[in-house]
Design an enzyme around this catalytic site. Structure first.
Site, PDB file in Angstrom:
ATOM      1  N   GLU A 206      41.920  -4.475 -22.862  1.00  0.00           N
ATOM      2  CA  GLU A 206      40.877  -4.000 -23.773  1.00  0.00           C
ATOM      3  C   GLU A 206      39.484  -4.150 -23.183  1.00  0.00           C
ATOM      4  O   GLU A 206      39.176  -5.122 -22.512  1.00  0.00           O
ATOM      5  CB  GLU A 206      40.915  -4.781 -25.094  1.00  0.00           C
ATOM      6  CG  GLU A 206      42.275  -5.010 -25.696  1.00  0.00           C
ATOM      7  CD  GLU A 206      43.012  -3.734 -26.097  1.00  0.00           C
ATOM      8  OE1 GLU A 206      42.384  -2.658 -26.107  1.00  0.00           O
ATOM      9  OE2 GLU A 206      44.213  -3.826 -26.391  1.00  0.00           O
TER      10      GLU A 206
ATOM     11  N   GLU B   4      47.634   3.127 -35.602  1.00  0.00           N
ATOM     12  CA  GLU B   4      48.006   2.103 -34.641  1.00  0.00           C
ATOM     13  C   GLU B   4      47.258   0.842 -35.067  1.00  0.00           C
ATOM     14  O   GLU B   4      46.030   0.823 -35.105  1.00  0.00           O
ATOM     15  CB  GLU B   4      47.530   2.575 -33.273  1.00  0.00           C
ATOM     16  CG  GLU B   4      48.141   1.931 -32.089  1.00  0.00           C
ATOM     17  CD  GLU B   4      47.408   2.379 -30.832  1.00  0.00           C
ATOM     18  OE1 GLU B   4      46.923   1.502 -30.122  1.00  0.00           O
ATOM     19  OE2 GLU B   4      47.294   3.602 -30.566  1.00  0.00           O
TER      20      GLU B   4
END
Lengths: 271, 431
Positions: free
Chosen positions: A56, A45
């Site tokens: 995040e 990924e």
């Protein structure tokens, strides 16, 4: 027919490894991806950095900031992907606005077409819930890409049904609430989510908080078909010390944990 | 009544899946309590706005400005609302809604600190835990508001990433919400974010135009020719406009922060302004499709304004839609003109306006003055700037008071040689 991504789960539990493209530069990223694949990563990924990464935690925020400061753009990202000669599917993880703005005309189709051309096999878009996903799903179908949806601990049954109806590749099981980042244990929420997805046709991979061999073993023993690891790799990249060898070793360790989890007969550990 | 997630093509719900159930729960609560007054929510909200907040706020005829511009100028005095800005309308509404929803914790972002302060006040008033995220740069330039939040017992969490302003504070608050979504409500401070926030915040703020519409008819005997309000995210703007949107004869001017000019520094991904409506492009940020300051790749630019409260790279999706529909006219004034307007209102009317509101007043000076004395204003926008359009009866929303801005104003006025600024020589000399 199973997609390239789905097929990556066929032989044994899959290790899906994340790094941010361009952290610290494009050439290093290629070297790191090859190291991850040598270590046993079944899917890579590759983060396409966006300036506002709301999903995040601090580790990956740092990687994204370094990549942007080093000049990574959607175009240099796709060039990097086209240059990569690894034998595993590559998944692009990014935010919706970058997909939407790519190319001369606004809309998702130009990016999906270019990503397919460069060799991307699937997309993960954390700020695109199923409710807003019709245009991107359509473009992905047209170009043979998997659109991978994230299932959260808070996802309702109704939403889960809607996601599964259009998901392909694998189901990304968000192991806990919050943001990405390494944690010291496996959350109970992970087990609950895996139980809920028992009947799903697609492979199930768990992410958010996995950093150790033991986590990978426990999660696969709990019914997952794969584990997704990001921050543990990004920490190694950030250290700038012997990065490729350590990425390979870390991937090997996590892959071994996942494989052990599949060998172990699952015990009824909870009531 | 129900709610619509989009304004034309703008709006929507672009948030992580983990937040979607909370967004759906909030939509349900908004429709029940706010739109249908279930359990008397709206009645309680209105009662608290009056008793705790001090509503209604006056609509005051500005005598000196009326003379200066040779027309009737009325000021909607949101600076007189408790806390010193329009922000309480929304903060009180959302904190109360969080209580009705059974949440036991509030988080909020803040830029200038006005929304953080209003949320901290409302949370203290309604006895609920409160944490505020604020960028490091903003903490340093808005110290008085940090003190106020702390005094109301809210935790203030500094955000160190990026430029340390509102955009980063929103990112971090969304992360907190995604982590604690089950017991926490996110009191977003403007008409931005995923549906239902833009519509709900507008509804809480529309008390401004509801009152102003009635007050101007009482005082002037008719509807105004135009309403002027500053626009950052746009909550005071839509609050001042909403009840006039259907009055097609009333022109609506959204005054954005022109900063030091509507250019883009591509090298550094920096826009030296905050004029998303005037200069932005369609994109997706913080949960909604709207007009944004972004580079051609879609990376969000750092914005700038001397006014922290306008310093944001996006704008409410409803305003973006009304601009595309030609219902709202976007204009902009720069930092210097806003500082001049700050001093002008302070001297002529005895009202110290927030630097945000000073942008609306600066537009009045430019548009009305250029007709009154035949000169054209500086930093003109071609085409949309005819003072005739302001008309003879103008309402300006004074969204907040400027006490919080005194440090900035004194420093910046000196650095920029602002003509209207008073001398501070009184501090020189002594021992």
């Amino acid at each position: 027919m199973a997609s390239e991504i789905e097929a990556a789960f066929d032989d044994d539990p899959a290790l899906i490894s994340y790094v941010a493209a361009g952290d610290p530069d494009a050439e290093s990223t290629k070297e790191y991806v090859r190291a991850l694949v040598r270590g046993g990563a079944d899917i890579v990924e590759l983060g396409l950095p966006f300036s506002e990464p709301i999903a995040e935690g601090s580790t990956i925020q740092g990687a994204i900031r370094r990549a942007l400061e080093a000049g990574m753009t959607p175009q240099t990202y796709l060039d990097l992907v086209a240059d990569l000669d690894v034998d595993v599917p590559l998944v692009c993880m990014t935010y919706y606005n970058l997909i939407y703005q790519y190319g001369d005309d606004r809309g998702v189709e130009p990016f999906v077409a270019a990503a397919a051309e460069a060799g991307i096999a699937g997309l993960i878009v954390p700020d695109l819930p199923v409710d807003e996903s019709d245009p991107l799903k359509e473009a992905c179908d047209a170009h043979g890409l998997d659109l991978i949806f994230m299932v959260a601990p808070t996802t309702t049954d109704d939403r889960l049904d809607r996601m599964l109806a259009r998901a392909s590749g694998f189901v990304y099981v968000q192991g806990r609430l919050g943001t990405t980042g390494a944690r010291s244990d496996v959350s109970d929420e992970t087990h609950v989510s895996l139980d809920r997805l028992d009947a799903a046709d697609l492979p199930k991979a768990v992410g958010f908080g996995i950093s150790e061999r033991e986590h990978a073993r426990e999660i696969v023993a709990g019914g997952a078909d794969g584990v997704i690891v990001g921050s543990a790799f990004v920490d190694i990249v950030a250290s700038q010390e012997n990065v490729a060898d350590r990425l390979e070793a870390k991937a090997r360790e996590l892959k071994a944990g996942a494989v052990e989890g599949a060998e172990k007969v699952p015990e009824p550990e909870r009531t | 009544m129900s709610s619509e997630p989009k304004f034309g093509d703008y709006g929507g719900q672009y948030v992580p899946e983990a937040l979607m159930p909370a967004v759906e729960e909030l939509t349900d609560a908004y429709e029940r309590y706010v739109l249908k007054n279930e359990d008397g929510f709206v009645d309680e909200f209105r009662r608290r706005l009056a008793d705790f907040g001090g509503r209604p706020t006056p609509l005051q005829r500005a005598d000196a400005l009326s003379e200066r511009y040779d027309r009737e100028i009325y000021l909607k005095r949101e600076d007189l609302l408790h806390g010193g800005a329009h922000k309480l309308n929304n903060a009180l509404g959302q904190v109360l809604l969080a209580k009705y929803m059974g949440k036991d914790r509030i988080v909020a972002e803040t830029g200038a600190g006005q929304h953080g302060t209003a949320t901290a006040m409302a949370a203290a008033h309604l006895d609920i835990d409160c944490e505020i995220y604020m960028g490091r740069t903003d903490i340093n330039r808005q110290r008085p508001n940090v003190f106020r939040m702390r005094i109301h017992d809210a935790a203030v969490n500094p955000v160190e990433m990026g430029s340390g302003t509102l955009k980063e504070a929103i990112n971090e608050t969304m992360r907190d919400w995604a982590t604690n979504v089950e017991d926490t409500h996110y009191v977003i401070g403007s008409i931005v974010g995923p549906h239902p926030f833009p519509q709900m915040v507008r509804d809480f703020q529309s008390v401004i135009s509801e009152e102003a519409r009635e007050q101007i008819r009482e005082k002037a005997g008719r509807l105004p020719d135009s309403v002027v309000a500053c626009a950052g995210g746009g909550s005071n703007t839509m609050g001042a406009f909403h009840e006039f949107v259907d009055d097609e004869a009333v022109d609506l001017y959204a005054v954005e922060a022109g900063g030091s000019g509507l250019t883009i520094d591509e090298e550094n991904d920096l826009a030296p302004h905050s004029a998303s409506l005037s200069a932005g492009e369609e994109g997706v940020l913080h949960g909604a499709r709207t007009k944004l300051l972004q580079n051609p790749d879609g990376q969000i630019l750092e914005s700038h304004s001397v006014s922290a409260g306008l310093d944001y790279s996006g704008v409410g999706p409803e305003l973006a839609h009304l601009v595309d529909d030609d219902r709202v006219t976007p204009v902009n004034v720069g930092d210097d003109a806003a500082l001049e307007a700050f001093h002008r209102l302070s001297k002529l009317e005895g009202i110290i306006p927030a630097l945000e509101s000073s942008h609306a007043l600066a537009y009045l000076e430019r548009a009305a003055r250029s007709v009154a004395d035949g000169s054209s204003g500086e930093q003109s926008e071609p085409g949309d700037d005819s003072a005739d359009e302001l008309g003879d009866l103008v309402v300006v929303n004074v969204s907040g008071r400027g006490d919080k801005d005194l440090d900035t104003v004194i420093e910046e006025s000196d650095a920029r040689d602002i003509d209207a600024a008073p001398s501070m020589e009184v501090f020189n000399g002594g021992e």
